[in-house]
Enzyme design. Sequence first.
Site, PDB file in Angstrom:
ATOM      1  CB  THR A 189      66.573  26.166   8.140  1.00 40.89           C
ATOM      2  OG1 THR A 189      67.110  26.098   9.461  1.00 40.89           O
ATOM      3  CG2 THR A 189      66.929  24.911   7.391  1.00 40.89           C
ATOM      4  CD  GLU A 229      66.158  25.594  17.650  1.00 46.84           C
ATOM      5  OE1 GLU A 229      66.707  26.204  16.720  1.00 46.84           O
ATOM      6  OE2 GLU A 229      64.938  25.467  17.725  1.00 46.84           O
ATOM      7  CB  SER A 241      72.905  18.946  13.542  1.00 45.82           C
ATOM      8  OG  SER A 241      74.273  19.155  13.271  1.00 45.82           O
TER       9      SER A 241
END
Lengths: 384, 85
Positions: free
Chosen positions: A125, A359, A361
């Site tokens: 991310t 992990e 959405s």
Amino acid sequence: MDLGLTPEQIKSRKRFSDFVDEYIAPVADQNDRDEETPVELIKKLGEQGFLGAFIPEEYGGKGMDMVTAGLLCEEIGRGSASLLSLLTINGMVSQAILKWGTRAQKEHWLPGLATAEKVAAFGVTEPDIGSDAKSVETTAELSGNSYILNGRKKWISYGQVADLFLILAQCDGKPTTFLIERDTPGFSTTPITGLLGFRSAMLAEVQIEGCRVPEENLVGRPGFGFSHVTNVALDHGRYCVGWGCLGLAEACLQASLSYTSERKQFGTNLRGHQLIQEMIADMITNIKATRLLCYHAAYLKETGDPGMIMETSIMKYFASRMVNKIANDAVQIHGAHGCGSEYSVQRYLRDAKIMEIIEGSNQMQQIIIAKSGYMNFRLEKRKK
Amino acid sequence: MTNDEIKERIKAFICQFIQNVDIPDDEDLFASGLVNSLFAMQLVLHIEKEFQLKVANDDLDYENFKSINAITDFIGQKDLNSETK
């Protein structure tokens, strides 16, 4: 069909449960307030071999079967969702190395990760990239026998203390994964505080500025970093999170059973009120349903069935929705007490929300689950 | 196992994911957008379970997975290597 645990699994669960009751649950609220996981606690997890639950014995792990490892995630999740995320991300990096790493990478990294000698973090991310993970903006350029990495990662669990980071970057436009050590020149982390949940998971933003990474730290091959390496890690992460939700839900149920047995209103214990009983009944039923999904995912993982990816996604999706409903009801049952710091249920509710986001959405899970449904529908029609 | 047998099994698996049942054997599955990224790992798991093979780091070559023909050749070659060991 036998859905019961073996005597060994029952024994292991008792050991996990005792550990959680002694070392994790009593300090979880304080750690949440301090926004920190004490190093000693991480070391204790390592000493118990818990961080090596999914790592084979030949690499220094415990090589637990999938149900036993799931029970461990459940118990840790019952004590602290933040700490569960340490188990989750360490496992995600370990599994990526185990599946796609070279023999040398496995021998070099896995024994340390199994014992908490090294802590791993998972860096996909970024400030501007979440669900669209294959479009990460961090770059890697080949320079001699090294790669030069540049970019930023955000919301990285245990990023404040991790020694090793699995980083997804674009290498000539191809998603590629690399292992970067904390002490690499140009690498730094900044703590993220004030989070809604997972407050003691020591999240960080990661700055990667001209980091030179030896080519032997490339995991997999250029172009396979998302489809193969990251997806192995995410599948593993969903498995741990699903089981962890089960534990968190169990903690909500136990807190609610205890509180409603003692608290009196209108001259009787709360447990005597039917609207309370409705919430308790739904908690019990949903926890049982989630457990069956967890067992099914465990069975598919144990047998290497390709269906495990979809079933793990379904299990994580259901479990994270379930625990939000349950944590919400647990706070409702506790009333004003549930909103205060004396009871843990407010932490449970804050942590439950995070489970729907990490992990992959829940919206991403919905998309793939629905697509799978249409695929099966088409297949059944074709068979007829 | 003959290449034809391998191909039939691979086709049966891939047909679960792709609406068009008549995919040419040399069609690039990934470039054509016929499959999503989850399919890549599902394919790996299927190859490992169905053909009792281990797909590892060294096998991560796009040429091994891009089409039905490529996957068939890859499995045939892996199978041959494991027999000669």
